[in-house]
Design an enzyme around this catalytic site. Structure first.
Site, PDB file in Angstrom:
ATOM      1  N   CYS A 120      57.173  40.473   6.543  1.00  0.00           N
ATOM      2  CA  CYS A 120      58.051  41.830   6.597  1.00  0.00           C
ATOM      3  C   CYS A 120      59.225  41.635   7.459  1.00  0.00           C
ATOM      4  O   CYS A 120      59.396  43.770   7.837  1.00  0.00           O
ATOM      5  CB  CYS A 120      56.506  42.806   7.561  1.00  0.00           C
ATOM      6  N   ASP A 155      44.236  39.195  18.373  1.00  0.00           N
ATOM      7  CA  ASP A 155      45.778  39.882  18.450  1.00  0.00           C
ATOM      8  C   ASP A 155      45.959  39.842  19.930  1.00  0.00           C
ATOM      9  O   ASP A 155      45.320  39.866  21.259  1.00  0.00           O
ATOM     10  CB  ASP A 155      45.462  41.018  17.522  1.00  0.00           C
ATOM     11  N   SER A 156      48.167  40.532  20.906  1.00  0.00           N
ATOM     12  CA  SER A 156      47.787  40.727  21.650  1.00  0.00           C
ATOM     13  C   SER A 156      47.806  42.103  21.882  1.00  0.00           C
ATOM     14  O   SER A 156      48.049  42.082  23.419  1.00  0.00           O
ATOM     15  CB  SER A 156      49.458  39.632  21.765  1.00  0.00           C
ATOM     16  N   PHE A 164      47.108  37.799  13.590  1.00  0.00           N
ATOM     17  CA  PHE A 164      47.754  39.213  13.977  1.00  0.00           C
ATOM     18  C   PHE A 164      46.649  40.125  13.550  1.00  0.00           C
ATOM     19  O   PHE A 164      47.112  40.872  12.216  1.00  0.00           O
ATOM     20  CB  PHE A 164      49.272  38.748  13.291  1.00  0.00           C
TER      21      PHE A 164
HETATM   22  N1  SAH Z   1      47.248  42.844   9.168  1.00  0.00           N
HETATM   23  C1  SAH Z   1      47.432  43.484  10.230  1.00  0.00           C
HETATM   24  C2  SAH Z   1      48.104  44.682  10.965  1.00  0.00           C
HETATM   25  C3  SAH Z   1      49.219  43.421  11.936  1.00  0.00           C
HETATM   26  S1  SAH Z   1      50.529  44.103  12.685  1.00  0.00           S
HETATM   27  C4  SAH Z   1      47.052  45.158   9.102  1.00  0.00           C
HETATM   28  O1  SAH Z   1      46.423  44.704   8.410  1.00  0.00           O
HETATM   29  O2  SAH Z   1      46.178  45.925   9.517  1.00  0.00           O
HETATM   30  C5  SAH Z   1      51.056  42.535  13.525  1.00  0.00           C
HETATM   31  C6  SAH Z   1      50.092  42.741  14.663  1.00  0.00           C
HETATM   32  O3  SAH Z   1      50.446  41.133  14.985  1.00  0.00           O
HETATM   33  C7  SAH Z   1      50.293  44.025  15.333  1.00  0.00           C
HETATM   34  O4  SAH Z   1      49.254  44.102  15.289  1.00  0.00           O
HETATM   35  C8  SAH Z   1      50.456  43.152  16.712  1.00  0.00           C
HETATM   36  O5  SAH Z   1      49.810  43.302  17.840  1.00  0.00           O
HETATM   37  C9  SAH Z   1      50.324  41.957  16.543  1.00  0.00           C
HETATM   38  N2  SAH Z   1      51.156  40.727  17.664  1.00  0.00           N
HETATM   39  C10 SAH Z   1      52.789  40.773  17.715  1.00  0.00           C
HETATM   40  N3  SAH Z   1      52.940  39.410  18.142  1.00  0.00           N
HETATM   41  C11 SAH Z   1      52.232  38.855  18.425  1.00  0.00           C
HETATM   42  C12 SAH Z   1      51.522  37.561  19.407  1.00  0.00           C
HETATM   43  N4  SAH Z   1      52.850  36.622  19.371  1.00  0.00           N
HETATM   44  N5  SAH Z   1      50.829  36.949  19.401  1.00  0.00           N
HETATM   45  C13 SAH Z   1      49.523  38.013  18.508  1.00  0.00           C
HETATM   46  N6  SAH Z   1      49.591  39.069  18.335  1.00  0.00           N
HETATM   47  C14 SAH Z   1      50.899  39.511  17.963  1.00  0.00           C
END
Ligand code: SAH
Length: 408
Positions: free
Chosen positions: A353, A263-264, A241
Site C-alpha cells: 500500500c 501482528d505486532s 500483518f
Molecule cells: N490485512 C489487514 C490490514 C493490515 S494493516 C486487514 O485486512 O484488515 C497492517 C498491520 O501490520 C497492522 O495491524 C500493524 O499493526 C501490523 N504491523 C506493522 N508492522 C508490523 C511488523 N513489523 N510485524 C508485525 N505486524 C506489523
C-alpha cells in the site's frame, strides 16, 4: 501586486496568488492537483496555511485555484482548474455531493455498511477522507486546505449525507508535513461507542473508530479479503500483518483448515479474536502470535514449516518515491521468505500500500523474491483497492494499493 485579470478575484475569499516558474505550469495543465515548492516562483499577499490562492503561470495566465500550504513540500493543492470557478460554500457542496453520489451503489448496504465516501484528491477534495461506518462518519482533514474549511465541511457532510454523527481522526503523520497538529474527537452528534459493529460480505466486524488504525478498518482491502474464500477450502494458512482478522474471518468462512496469525499490535489481535467469536467461526483452528513479521517468518523457516496459503499485507513502507529503495528491500525480504514457506502449488496473497511503489515495481520486487528463493511462480490475479477508493486518471499517485495472487 497587480490585479489579476480574472473577475472572480473580487467575488470570493481570495487572499492572494502564487506565480509559477516558467514552464512549471505543465502539471497544472495536465490537471495534477499538487504544486511542489520547487515549481513556485513567488507568492503575492500575506498568505496563511489553507488560504485560497489563485494560480498563475509565469506569463500571467490564470490557471485555477489552490489551497496554500507554506509548511509542506506540496506548497499548494488545486481546488479547481477553471479560473472562472469561485471557491465558496457552493463549490464545496457540489464537490461533496458528487463524491457521495458516486457511492450510491453502496447506499443499499447489500455488501457492506462501511465504505469510503470521500477519497481526497481522487474526489477533487485534496486531503479530505470521509469513511462511513453505519450511522457514523469518520473524517480526516489531512491538508492545510481542507483543515481551514473544517467547520464548513462538517456542516455540509451532515446536510448531504444525512448522517449526523461525525468523529474526527486527524491523527496521521502526514498532518505534521502540513504543519498541522494531531486532532481527534467528536465533531458533531453522538460519540461512537468503543466498538462499532459493521458488516462486510456477510461477516461482522467490531471496529474501534476512535483508536483503531486509519479510521478503524482497512476498507480498501474489502474485495481482496472476499477473494480469499475461493482459495481457502482445507488450506493451512499463514496471515501476516493480520490486524483485526479481516482475511482470517473470510478464510475460516471459506473452510480453512487452520490460520496462523501474526501482528505486532496486541490490541489488534485482541479485536481479531473478538471478530472470530462474533461470527461463530472455529477459534480452535486459529493461532495468534504477537511479533515482528520479519523475525517470525525467519523462525518459521528455520523450523521448516510449510503452508498452503500465505497473506502478506504489510503497512506502508514508503509514502513517497524517495523512500522506495528501502521499502523495496522490505518487500523483497518478506516475499522471499513467504515463497520459501509455501508448499509447491501453494498460494501467495501479497500486497503493497506504499504510494511510492508503482504496480510495475511491486511486480518486479515479487519476481526478484521468487527468483532468489529459487522458486517458479505465476501470477493468477492482479488486485487493487476497492471501488470506493477510486483513482483519478489525473492523479496516478492515487493508485496506491497493489496486490498479486501468485501460485508457486
Ligand atoms: N490485512 C489487514 C490490514 C493490515 S494493516 C486487514 O485486512 O484488515 C497492517 C498491520 O501490520 C497492522 O495491524 C500493524 O499493526 C501490523 N504491523 C506493522 N508492522 C508490523 C511488523 N513489523 N510485524 C508485525 N505486524 C506489523
Amino acid at each position: 501586486m497587480t490585479k489579476p485579470a480574472c473577475e472572480n478575484w473580487w467575488k470570493s475569499d481570495i487572499l492572494g496568488a502564487i506565480i509559477l516558474k516558467p514552464g512549471r505550469e505543465r502539471s497544472v495543465r495536465q490537471r495534477h492537483p499538487w504544486l511542489f515548492s520547487g515549481a513556485v516562483d513567488h507568492s503575492d499577499g500575506e498568505l496563511l496555511a489553507g488560504d485560497i490562492v489563485q494560480v498563475f503561470s509565469a506569463s500571467g495566465e490564470a490557471l485555477g485555484w489552490a489551497a496554500y500550504s507554506p509548511a509542506s513540500q506540496i506548497r499548494a493543492r488545486m481546488w479547481s482548474f477553471d479560473p472562472q470557478d469561485v471557491i465558496n460554500e457552493d463549490f464545496f457542496r457540489e464537490r461533496l455531493t458528487r463524491a457521495i453520489e458516486r457511492r450510491l451503489v453502496f447506499r443499499d448496504h447489500r455488501v457492506t455498511n462501511a465504505y469510503r465516501l470521500v477519497h481526497g484528491e481522487s474526489d477533487g477534495l485534496p486531503g479530505l477522507v470521509v469513511d462511513c461506518y453505519g450511522e457514523f462518519l469518520v473524517v480526516q482533514f489531512l491538508s492545510a486546505g481542507v483543515d481551514s474549511q473544517r467547520d464548513l465541511i462538517t456542516q455540509l457532510l451532515i446536510e448531504i449525507s444525512g448522517i449526523p454523527n461525525l468523529y474526527e481522526r486527524s491523527d496521521l503523520d502526514v498532518r505534521g508535513l502540513e504543519g498541522l497538529p494531531d486532532r481527534s474527537g467528536t465533531l458533531a452528534g453522538k460519540t461512537p461507542p468503543e466498538q462499532v459493529i459493521i458488516y462486510e460480505h456477510g461477516l461482522q466486524f467490531s471496529v474501534d473508530l476512535m483508536g483503531g488504525q486509519k479510521t478503524g478498518f482497512y476498507l480498501d482491502q474489502r474485495e481482496n479479503r472476499h477473494k480469499i474464500i475461493a482459495y481457502a477450502q482445507g488450506a493451512r494458512i499463514l496471515n501476516c500483518f493480520c490486524y483485526t482478522g479481516g482475511f482470517t474471518a473470510h478464510a475460516l468462512a471459506g473452510g480453512a483448515a487452520s490460520v496462523l496469525n501474526i501482528d505486532s499490535s496486541t490490541t489488534a489481535l485482541a479485536l481479531a479474536r473478538t471478530n472470530i467469536e462474533l461470527n461463530h467461526l472455529p477459534m480452535d483452528k486459529t493461532d495468534w502470535i504477537s511479533a515482528d513479521v520479519f523475525q517470525e517468518l525467519r523462525k518459521l523457516r528455520d523450523r521448516a514449516e510449510s503452508f498452503d496459503l500465505i497473506v502478506l499485507d504489510p503497512p506502508k513502507f514508503a509514502a513517497t518515491a524517495s523512500q522506495a529503495e528501502k521499502a523495496a528491500r522490505g518487500y523483497k525480504d518478506i516475499n522471499l521468505l513467504a515463497f520459501k514457506l509455501l508448499r509447491i502449488g501453494g498460494i501467495l496473497f501479497t500486497f503493497s500500500c506504499s504510494g511510492g511503489i508503482t504496480p510495475a515495481l511491486f511486480q518486479k520486487i515479487v519476481a526478484g523474491a521468487a527468483l532468489d528463493a529459487g522458486v517458479e511462480a505465476v501470477i493468477l490475479e492482479k488486485l487493487g483497492q476497492a471501488s470506493d477508493h477510486p483513482i483519478a486518471l489525473n492523479f496516478p499517485e492515487g493508485d496506491y494499493l497493489k496486490g498479486l495472487i501468485c501460485r508457486k
